[in-house]
Design a protein around this motif. Structure first.
Motif, PDB file in Angstrom:
ATOM      1  N   GLN A 113     -16.038 -14.398 -75.775  1.00 18.11           N
ATOM      2  CA  GLN A 113     -16.156 -15.752 -74.534  1.00 18.11           C
ATOM      3  C   GLN A 113     -16.961 -16.497 -75.474  1.00 18.11           C
ATOM      4  O   GLN A 113     -16.853 -17.748 -75.294  1.00 18.11           O
ATOM      5  CB  GLN A 113     -16.894 -15.056 -73.527  1.00 18.11           C
ATOM      6  CG  GLN A 113     -15.887 -14.657 -72.160  1.00 18.11           C
ATOM      7  CD  GLN A 113     -16.895 -14.108 -71.121  1.00 18.11           C
ATOM      8  OE1 GLN A 113     -16.708 -12.898 -70.829  1.00 18.11           O
ATOM      9  NE2 GLN A 113     -17.447 -15.048 -70.480  1.00 18.11           N
ATOM     10  N   MET A 114     -17.953 -15.867 -76.534  1.00 15.87           N
ATOM     11  CA  MET A 114     -18.644 -16.923 -77.180  1.00 15.87           C
ATOM     12  C   MET A 114     -17.923 -18.146 -77.846  1.00 15.87           C
ATOM     13  O   MET A 114     -18.286 -19.080 -78.444  1.00 15.87           O
ATOM     14  CB  MET A 114     -19.618 -16.400 -77.878  1.00 15.87           C
ATOM     15  CG  MET A 114     -20.857 -15.567 -77.412  1.00 15.87           C
ATOM     16  SD  MET A 114     -21.796 -16.654 -76.270  1.00 15.87           S
ATOM     17  CE  MET A 114     -22.593 -17.742 -77.452  1.00 15.87           C
ATOM     18  N   GLY A 115     -16.570 -17.365 -78.617  1.00 13.83           N
ATOM     19  CA  GLY A 115     -15.725 -18.293 -78.940  1.00 13.83           C
ATOM     20  C   GLY A 115     -15.222 -19.355 -78.180  1.00 13.83           C
ATOM     21  O   GLY A 115     -14.596 -20.299 -78.866  1.00 13.83           O
ATOM     22  N   LEU A 116     -15.311 -19.118 -77.116  1.00 13.75           N
ATOM     23  CA  LEU A 116     -14.559 -20.415 -75.909  1.00 13.75           C
ATOM     24  C   LEU A 116     -15.734 -21.363 -75.546  1.00 13.75           C
ATOM     25  O   LEU A 116     -15.566 -22.401 -75.463  1.00 13.75           O
ATOM     26  CB  LEU A 116     -13.993 -19.449 -74.796  1.00 13.75           C
ATOM     27  CG  LEU A 116     -12.707 -18.812 -75.018  1.00 13.75           C
ATOM     28  CD1 LEU A 116     -12.490 -18.191 -73.924  1.00 13.75           C
ATOM     29  CD2 LEU A 116     -11.527 -19.999 -75.299  1.00 13.75           C
ATOM     30  N   ARG A 163     -12.604 -12.801 -81.180  1.00  6.77           N
ATOM     31  CA  ARG A 163     -13.265 -13.717 -80.905  1.00  6.77           C
ATOM     32  C   ARG A 163     -12.856 -15.171 -81.772  1.00  6.77           C
ATOM     33  O   ARG A 163     -13.144 -16.490 -81.343  1.00  6.77           O
ATOM     34  CB  ARG A 163     -14.559 -13.492 -81.635  1.00  6.77           C
ATOM     35  CG  ARG A 163     -15.889 -14.510 -81.401  1.00  6.77           C
ATOM     36  CD  ARG A 163     -17.164 -14.354 -81.823  1.00  6.77           C
ATOM     37  NE  ARG A 163     -17.256 -13.811 -83.273  1.00  6.77           N
ATOM     38  CZ  ARG A 163     -18.420 -13.369 -83.746  1.00  6.77           C
ATOM     39  NH1 ARG A 163     -19.537 -13.168 -82.980  1.00  6.77           N
ATOM     40  NH2 ARG A 163     -18.372 -12.916 -85.031  1.00  6.77           N
TER      41      ARG A 163
ATOM     42  N   THR B   9     -23.556 -18.399 -71.324  1.00  6.33           N
ATOM     43  CA  THR B   9     -23.783 -16.976 -71.461  1.00  6.33           C
ATOM     44  C   THR B   9     -25.369 -16.784 -71.286  1.00  6.33           C
ATOM     45  O   THR B   9     -25.757 -17.741 -72.290  1.00  6.33           O
ATOM     46  CB  THR B   9     -23.052 -16.589 -72.488  1.00  6.33           C
ATOM     47  OG1 THR B   9     -21.902 -16.605 -72.442  1.00  6.33           O
ATOM     48  CG2 THR B   9     -23.452 -14.856 -72.651  1.00  6.33           C
ATOM     49  N   PHE B 304     -22.994 -17.855 -84.986  1.00  2.00           N
ATOM     50  CA  PHE B 304     -22.822 -18.857 -83.802  1.00  2.00           C
ATOM     51  C   PHE B 304     -23.010 -20.216 -84.560  1.00  2.00           C
ATOM     52  O   PHE B 304     -22.042 -21.288 -84.227  1.00  2.00           O
ATOM     53  CB  PHE B 304     -23.924 -18.794 -82.847  1.00  2.00           C
ATOM     54  CG  PHE B 304     -23.727 -17.434 -82.040  1.00  2.00           C
ATOM     55  CD1 PHE B 304     -22.605 -17.131 -81.637  1.00  2.00           C
ATOM     56  CD2 PHE B 304     -24.756 -17.069 -81.442  1.00  2.00           C
ATOM     57  CE1 PHE B 304     -22.394 -16.231 -80.821  1.00  2.00           C
ATOM     58  CE2 PHE B 304     -24.768 -16.022 -80.363  1.00  2.00           C
ATOM     59  CZ  PHE B 304     -23.431 -15.526 -80.208  1.00  2.00           C
ATOM     60  N   MET B 307     -19.659 -20.969 -85.973  1.00  2.00           N
ATOM     61  CA  MET B 307     -18.425 -21.200 -85.080  1.00  2.00           C
ATOM     62  C   MET B 307     -18.699 -22.414 -84.296  1.00  2.00           C
ATOM     63  O   MET B 307     -17.778 -22.845 -83.833  1.00  2.00           O
ATOM     64  CB  MET B 307     -18.631 -20.198 -83.966  1.00  2.00           C
ATOM     65  CG  MET B 307     -18.122 -18.875 -84.048  1.00  2.00           C
ATOM     66  SD  MET B 307     -18.918 -17.480 -83.243  1.00  2.00           S
ATOM     67  CE  MET B 307     -18.161 -17.883 -81.452  1.00  2.00           C
ATOM     68  N   TYR B 309     -21.597 -23.843 -82.850  1.00  2.00           N
ATOM     69  CA  TYR B 309     -22.847 -23.920 -82.079  1.00  2.00           C
ATOM     70  C   TYR B 309     -24.163 -24.914 -82.652  1.00  2.00           C
ATOM     71  O   TYR B 309     -24.012 -24.790 -83.872  1.00  2.00           O
ATOM     72  CB  TYR B 309     -23.361 -22.817 -81.578  1.00  2.00           C
ATOM     73  CG  TYR B 309     -22.661 -22.098 -80.576  1.00  2.00           C
ATOM     74  CD1 TYR B 309     -22.711 -22.313 -79.313  1.00  2.00           C
ATOM     75  CD2 TYR B 309     -21.728 -21.151 -80.844  1.00  2.00           C
ATOM     76  CE1 TYR B 309     -21.691 -21.612 -78.199  1.00  2.00           C
ATOM     77  CE2 TYR B 309     -20.806 -20.223 -80.006  1.00  2.00           C
ATOM     78  CZ  TYR B 309     -21.101 -20.668 -78.661  1.00  2.00           C
ATOM     79  OH  TYR B 309     -19.957 -20.120 -77.695  1.00  2.00           O
ATOM     80  N   TYR B 313     -28.691 -25.298 -79.285  1.00  2.00           N
ATOM     81  CA  TYR B 313     -27.854 -24.082 -78.420  1.00  2.00           C
ATOM     82  C   TYR B 313     -28.880 -22.641 -78.820  1.00  2.00           C
ATOM     83  O   TYR B 313     -29.493 -22.109 -77.779  1.00  2.00           O
ATOM     84  CB  TYR B 313     -26.579 -23.725 -78.782  1.00  2.00           C
ATOM     85  CG  TYR B 313     -26.162 -22.740 -77.869  1.00  2.00           C
ATOM     86  CD1 TYR B 313     -25.407 -22.810 -76.676  1.00  2.00           C
ATOM     87  CD2 TYR B 313     -26.186 -21.410 -78.279  1.00  2.00           C
ATOM     88  CE1 TYR B 313     -24.839 -21.942 -75.912  1.00  2.00           C
ATOM     89  CE2 TYR B 313     -25.547 -20.379 -77.558  1.00  2.00           C
ATOM     90  CZ  TYR B 313     -24.847 -20.805 -76.357  1.00  2.00           C
ATOM     91  OH  TYR B 313     -24.244 -19.666 -75.548  1.00  2.00           O
TER      92      TYR B 313
END
Lengths: 249, 390
Positions: A113-116, A163, B9, B304, B307, B309, B313
């Motif tokens: 989910q972190m990928g989304l 991911r 999250t 992160f 990716m 982020y 964050y």
């Protein structure tokens, strides 16, 4: 081979130089790189350690800012781009690392989910559905709520792939994704990447030392001392004979 | 903005939950710091509150005292004549003398000599708003009869018990035999362990060397329609040529007493310092926990970042952890402090209570403590270089 030139390459690198260090310690690591990769292509990049493979990959992925030359990703120039533009560019990519780099405190599905979540456009419910579907895809449908510590190496790498691919990135970048895996898991992982990327129409740039997986490539590029020396599949194959053990008989 | 927050999250929470040993360390560390702060503040406030127990009960609008007066237990004296002069000022309804001094008496229970504060007042116009005292004025009209503070510090429980059972409790002060004629409830302070109240006559019998003309404190009551500030000014200008007396409102007197204890005496400084130390201990502990946590997750954070982020964050994760820790550490901190307070109250007879204000204050300090630690810990985050993880 779909190696024909396209009018609109996904990755387009021209005259790219890169240096590390400052002043007298300044050292050039990439020399005049020219490379175009088209949509849907799977390109493998090989080369000895210290040849600059990883540096090139980090430049393409927007993790480092390009210093001179031209580096266009999806039509966007990254050379001289601001930090903010780099962060945004990173979101177009799916990353697969040598180490899985999954978050230990998150379950498999939370990791995916972190990928989304980074895109900020999905609700919690949508994210969960998509992540679950993606894990189903990599045959981990029964491991959704497992923590990485309770998964095998191959399973973790498959979660990492899920991911990377869950947001259907235009570009998938991988740095030795099979290095930490046994041959069967490695094979599975590469096949999976290939299959998913084909389905999603993603472009793959994969750095590897692993001769066993060279066959998935549409094209292999070889980097040596910071220079791109070969650009053809056949020549690389000759460099690294896979049938060598048989000759000894 | 709200939507992204809702869909976020709760990584900080999940990270803390995952490593239970670390969570426990952090919580006990914060609880420890909070207990330290609560105890120091408790004593500091007890010092402040107990030092003005008498002041709060004074039945007066303005007070006169020697300009050299330091605090309730060290009042010096001024001529009683000033009180008669004060009565000339328009608006002054009454001006009475209060005698305050400390003396050694024999503890009626243990027969050990201990120090006690003696207060003598004019019985025609009682000095205090304390019903227990004012109901017993008849008793202290009798010679050598005193009212005793049942909340005094020291071993008095048995003596108080036998008084309550109707027995006569007597003891000695120097060569005189005195009788406990009644009880009231006030409480000990840092300056005085025990207090006796009686008439000015009884006071002067004890302190035979003292002249009735030298009083410790003058109590001025105003006429109902008089304005305290105006009368104070009038008194001040009336006494301006005399250097032996000054005028204050009761509030000013209270401020004087508290600032004396807070700044002139080591106790006040020690407890203030202790509070700061508690805060710093908390910051160090939370910082240790958070920075270890950041270090442990460096590779994940770098991932992160790779990716896409943003730094903010990741900062959010650390601050989320800091806030959760503040909550989780504060609760056991308060509970344990409540226990310690009641122990300290029994041991010292000081008014140590957790007020809502202090609880809120310490909670805010805890949040601040965690936020400061979080802010220091996140400096390491900047070095989570995504380019390093390939």
């Amino acid at each position: 081979m779909n190696n024909q030139p396209s009018t609109n390459p996904v990755i387009s690198i021209h005259n790219l130089d890169h240096y590390f260090g400052q002043g007298e310690l300044r050292k050039q690591v990439l020399f005049d790189i020219n490379l175009e990769i088209n949509r849907g292509e799977i390109v493998l990049m090989t080369g000895p350690s210290g040849s600059g493979k990883t540096t090139l990959l980090t430049l393409v992925s927007g993790l480092r800012s390009a210093q001179s030359g031209s580096l266009k990703i999806l039509g966007k120039e990254l050379c001289g781009a601001s930090q903010d533009e780099l962060v945004k560019a990173r979101r177009n990519n799916g990353y697969i690392f040598q180490a899985h780099n999954l978050h230990r405190s998150l379950t498999a599905i939370q990791n995916v989910q972190m990928g989304l979540e980074v895109h900020g456009k999905y609700t919690q419910l949508e994210m969960r559905d998509r992540a679950a579907a993606m894990l189903e895809h990599v045959c981990l449908g029964d491991r959704l709520d497992y923590y990485p510590d309770n998964l095998s190496g191959g399973q973790k790498q498959r979660v990492a792939i899920a991911r990377a691919l869950v947001s259907h990135p235009a570009i998938v970048l991988a740095d030795e994704p099979t290095a930490a895996l046994d041959s069967k898991s490695g094979r599975d992982v590469v096949n999976l990447m290939q299959k998913l990327a084909r389905e999603q129409g993603s472009t793959i740039l994969l750095v590897t030392h692993d001769n066993r997986i060279l066959d998935v490539a549409d094209r292999i590029v070889h980097l040596e001392d910071g220079k791109l020396v070969n650009n053809s599949l056949s020549e690389i194959r000759r460099d690294k004979p896979t049938s060598l053990p048989k000759l000894s008989h | 903005m709200f939507k992204t927050l809702k869909n976020r999250t709760p990584l900080g929470f999940l990270q803390l939950k995952h490593d239970k040993a670390r969570l426990l360390t952090a919580i006990s560390g914060i609880a420890f710091a909070d207990i330290l702060i609560f105890m120091q503040l408790g004593f500091l406030n007890a010092l402040m509150d107990s030092s003005i127990l008498m002041h709060r009960n004074l039945k007066a609008d303005l007070v006169l005292m020697n300009p050299q007066a330091l605090n309730w237990t060290e009042m010096s004296t001024f001529p009683r004549r000033r009180l008669y002069q004060a009565k000339d000022i328009p608006g002054v309804a009454s001006a009475d003398a209060l005698y305050i001094n400390s003396i050694k008496w024999k503890n009626p229970q243990t027969h050990q000599k201990t120090s006690v504060m003696v207060v003598g007042m004019n019985l025609d116009n009682p000095a205090f708003d304390m019903p227990e005292v004012n109901q017993n004025l008849d008793k202290i009209k009798l010679p050598d009869t005193f009212l005793f503070d049942r909340a005094s510090r020291g071993e008095y429980a048995k003596a108080i018990e036998s008084y309550e059972q109707g027995q006569t409790v007597t003891t000695e002060i120097e060569t005189r035999t005195i009788t406990v004629g009644g009880l009231f409830t006030l409480g000990a302070s840092f300056g005085a362990d025990a207090t006796l109240i009686s008439s000015d006559q009884n006071f002067l019998r004890l302190f035979s060397k003292k002249q009735p003309g030298t009083v410790s404190l003058g109590l001025i009551e105003l006429q109902p329609d008089a304005d305290a500030t105006q009368v104070k000014q009038a008194l001040n200008s009336y006494f301006s040529d005399l250097k032996d007396v000054r005028v204050m409102t009761v509030e000013e007197f209270i401020d004087m007493e508290q600032s004396y204890w807070a700044t002139n005496r080591p106790v006040g400084i020690v407890f203030g310092f202790g509070t700061v130390i508690g805060f710093i201990v908390g910051v160090v502990i939370v910082y240790q926990v958070l920075s270890t946590d950041v270090n442990d997750h460096m590779a994940e954070y770098a991932t992160f970042k790779a990716m896409g982020y943003r730094n903010s964050y990741l900062l959010g994760i650390v601050f989320e952890e800091a806030i959760i820790l503040a909550f989780c550490g504060f609760i056991p901190g308060v509970l344990v402090s409540l226990g310690f307070y009641s122990l300290a109250r029994k041991a010292t007879a000081l008014p140590i209570y957790i007020t809502l204000l202090r609880a809120v204050g310490v909670f805010i300090a805890t949040l601040l403590m965690c936020a400061v630690s979080g802010a220091i810990a996140t400096r390491k985050l900047q070095s989570a270089d995504p380019a390093d993880i390939f």
